[in-house]
Scaffold this active site. Sequence first.
Site, PDB file in Angstrom:
ATOM      1  CD  GLU A 381      -3.312  -1.239   0.295  1.00  0.00           C
ATOM      2  OE1 GLU A 381      -3.403   0.176   0.123  1.00  0.00           O
ATOM      3  OE2 GLU A 381      -3.260  -1.763  -0.554  1.00  0.00           O
ATOM      4  CD1 TRP A 384      -1.459  -0.958  -4.379  1.00  0.00           C
ATOM      5  CD2 TRP A 384      -1.952   0.541  -6.046  1.00  0.00           C
ATOM      6  NE1 TRP A 384      -2.087  -0.838  -5.195  1.00  0.00           N
ATOM      7  CE2 TRP A 384      -2.373  -0.552  -6.060  1.00  0.00           C
ATOM      8  CE3 TRP A 384      -1.788   1.364  -7.107  1.00  0.00           C
ATOM      9  CZ2 TRP A 384      -2.934  -0.707  -7.118  1.00  0.00           C
ATOM     10  CZ3 TRP A 384      -2.448   1.239  -8.271  1.00  0.00           C
ATOM     11  CH2 TRP A 384      -3.299  -0.138  -7.851  1.00  0.00           C
ATOM     12  CD1 TRP A 413     -17.388  13.898 -17.508  1.00  0.00           C
ATOM     13  CD2 TRP A 413     -18.223  11.818 -16.713  1.00  0.00           C
ATOM     14  NE1 TRP A 413     -16.127  12.904 -17.575  1.00  0.00           N
ATOM     15  CE2 TRP A 413     -16.436  11.900 -17.150  1.00  0.00           C
ATOM     16  CE3 TRP A 413     -18.796  10.439 -16.360  1.00  0.00           C
ATOM     17  CZ2 TRP A 413     -16.030  10.324 -16.107  1.00  0.00           C
ATOM     18  CZ3 TRP A 413     -17.546   9.674 -15.869  1.00  0.00           C
ATOM     19  CH2 TRP A 413     -16.587   9.846 -15.802  1.00  0.00           C
ATOM     20  CG  ASN A 451      -8.495   1.859  -0.305  1.00  0.00           C
ATOM     21  OD1 ASN A 451      -7.864   3.425  -1.163  1.00  0.00           O
ATOM     22  ND2 ASN A 451      -8.158   0.672  -1.568  1.00  0.00           N
ATOM     23  CD1 TRP A 469     -13.319  11.429 -14.516  1.00  0.00           C
ATOM     24  CD2 TRP A 469     -11.816  12.358 -12.514  1.00  0.00           C
ATOM     25  NE1 TRP A 469     -12.465  12.154 -14.764  1.00  0.00           N
ATOM     26  CE2 TRP A 469     -11.423  12.182 -14.227  1.00  0.00           C
ATOM     27  CE3 TRP A 469     -11.451  13.651 -11.383  1.00  0.00           C
ATOM     28  CZ2 TRP A 469     -10.194  13.357 -14.038  1.00  0.00           C
ATOM     29  CZ3 TRP A 469      -9.984  13.528 -11.885  1.00  0.00           C
ATOM     30  CH2 TRP A 469      -9.229  13.869 -13.297  1.00  0.00           C
ATOM     31  CD1 TRP A 492     -11.331  10.428  -5.674  1.00  0.00           C
ATOM     32  CD2 TRP A 492     -13.080  10.303  -6.714  1.00  0.00           C
ATOM     33  NE1 TRP A 492     -12.793  10.507  -4.455  1.00  0.00           N
ATOM     34  CE2 TRP A 492     -13.773  10.628  -5.379  1.00  0.00           C
ATOM     35  CE3 TRP A 492     -14.527   9.869  -8.265  1.00  0.00           C
ATOM     36  CZ2 TRP A 492     -15.361  10.695  -5.471  1.00  0.00           C
ATOM     37  CZ3 TRP A 492     -15.648  10.200  -7.115  1.00  0.00           C
ATOM     38  CH2 TRP A 492     -16.287  10.287  -6.192  1.00  0.00           C
TER      39      TRP A 492
END
Length: 584
Positions: A381, A384, A413, A451, A469, A492
């Site tokens: 993590e 990441w 969108w 998360n 987003w 996102w």
Amino acid sequence: MKTTGKALKRAAPDSDSSLSDLDAASAPDMVRPASAAVASAAKIARKEGPVVFWFRKDLRTRDNRGLHRAWVQAAHVNRTGGVRAVPGSAKAAAASPSAATKSPLNGALLTIFVVCGLQWNMHDYAPVKVDFLFRNLRDLQRRLEADAIPLTVLHAATINDVPRVVRDFCAQHGATHLHYNLEYEVDEGKRDEKTAALAREAGITVVPSHDECVVPPGLVTTKEGRCPVVYSPFRRRWEQIVHDKAPQDWLALSAAPEPNPPAVRKAVPHLFGTPIPDPAADPASLPGYELPFVPAVLEHARGAYPGGEDAGHTRLTEFVNNKIKAYSVDRDFPALDGNAAISAYLALGIVSARQCIAAARAANDGSLDKGDKGCVHWIQEIVWREFYRHILVAFPRVCMNQPFKLNTNSVPWSAGPEAEAQFQAWCEGKTGYPLVDAGMRQLLATGFMSNRLRMVSAMFLTKDLLIDWRRGEKFFMQHLIDGDLASNNGGWQWAASTGTDSQPYFRIFNPYLQSAKFDGEGTFIRKYVPELRAVKDNKAIHEPNAKLPTYQFMKLGYPAPIVDHKAARERVLAAFKVPADQAH
């Protein structure tokens, strides 16, 4: 768009410093203990005067590479460089060296922090994060000033004023060097370029350092020399670099600075104890910042996230001792206390990524990528987090409201009154999807969301509601205590299928299935959605509108789903022009 070279170029220091930032990733003195750093400092051209370190997202004294290098320059180079006239004295400056007065600031370490409320407002710093920042800044000031190292709080009206404010401070106090740790976002990079130019014009040597990442951006590359855009290959290459320790031990920790001479406090008393704003109590103390401080949220955060470096390390130790072994499983279940709750400390640099990995390795018999699943998963993590920072540097458009996948700019969108009403329902946790609503209400009440819930909520907004987003990204940043541009943007864009992703299929979460899988008994839902506490059926609580008799559902006072998931799935596939058999 390959821009890593540009990012590293802006980090280049003055050519006359042997702490060249060509060596920023490998200079021994920035990662070795003080004794080793002193030995290497002999190469540095001696200058007489103080050294300034500029704090930003690195509010700690331990394992702060830029701070450590600044201290080495100050204490083991400048302080041994002989006699210097008192800064600002024209008479002393004109005098012969033999008549000069030795200044107590010669070889002193001075530190600064620049407050810019307008910048934080424009960058969507959450009020709960701003409050956490100031709480940590107070602790850092106390720690440093106990060692006669001033932490002077400066103010700038706009981000464009910051370079002048920093340059003026350095020049006013006769600083020979300005040190800071690099920030990789576009606006911050431009700010630092301007600061460096102004400082050099004033004769000040500028020394940036890489500190935020274990392995600096630009060093994890494919065979073609590009930044990997898929996490797994990035992680494997990152692990190889760390294992090989080439050209240095990337996980080595640097020492905290030792105290300044006591005379520094007497020489510049006005630099000590400078006031730190408290905008929650006095909004006027942070001009330019407009987001509202909610007392209940601050009260919760102050209890859940104590300020200070010691508090951050206590949190890290408790996690490693008590929860890390179960992390790979428990992290996905919001009703369990399975998260590390360290992300807020990482976001402001209260603890470093290296310190986190060191603690996890110690719990895993020294292993980085093998052994206990919980330890390995948590380390991954952290990787990441590094991955998204490397992406941000290599593809700076993600800092500028642009998707990683440029072809998704054409996605239609949703807009209009219905979309606005649905967005507001999502923001308030009133979508009629219990797990989504519970997660959003947790965010509003505490400034935090796990998360798993971030993925579920983001996927719902972008896939079920087909809302851009960027609107969700902004909302999260304005409420998260651990708000971080690289990680938030990366998450996102992953959820929206506009960012990096290794999977060939199109991701669409079913919010009902996610709810049943990760909050099977409805414990978390009942905690944050009080309207559903009366629902005793653990299956019905995930889809009360469909599973309960109509009269029972109406009594709850809970909204019906604002969108049909099955219909929404078909709509988003059409919007992204994805065949149905390629969705998952």
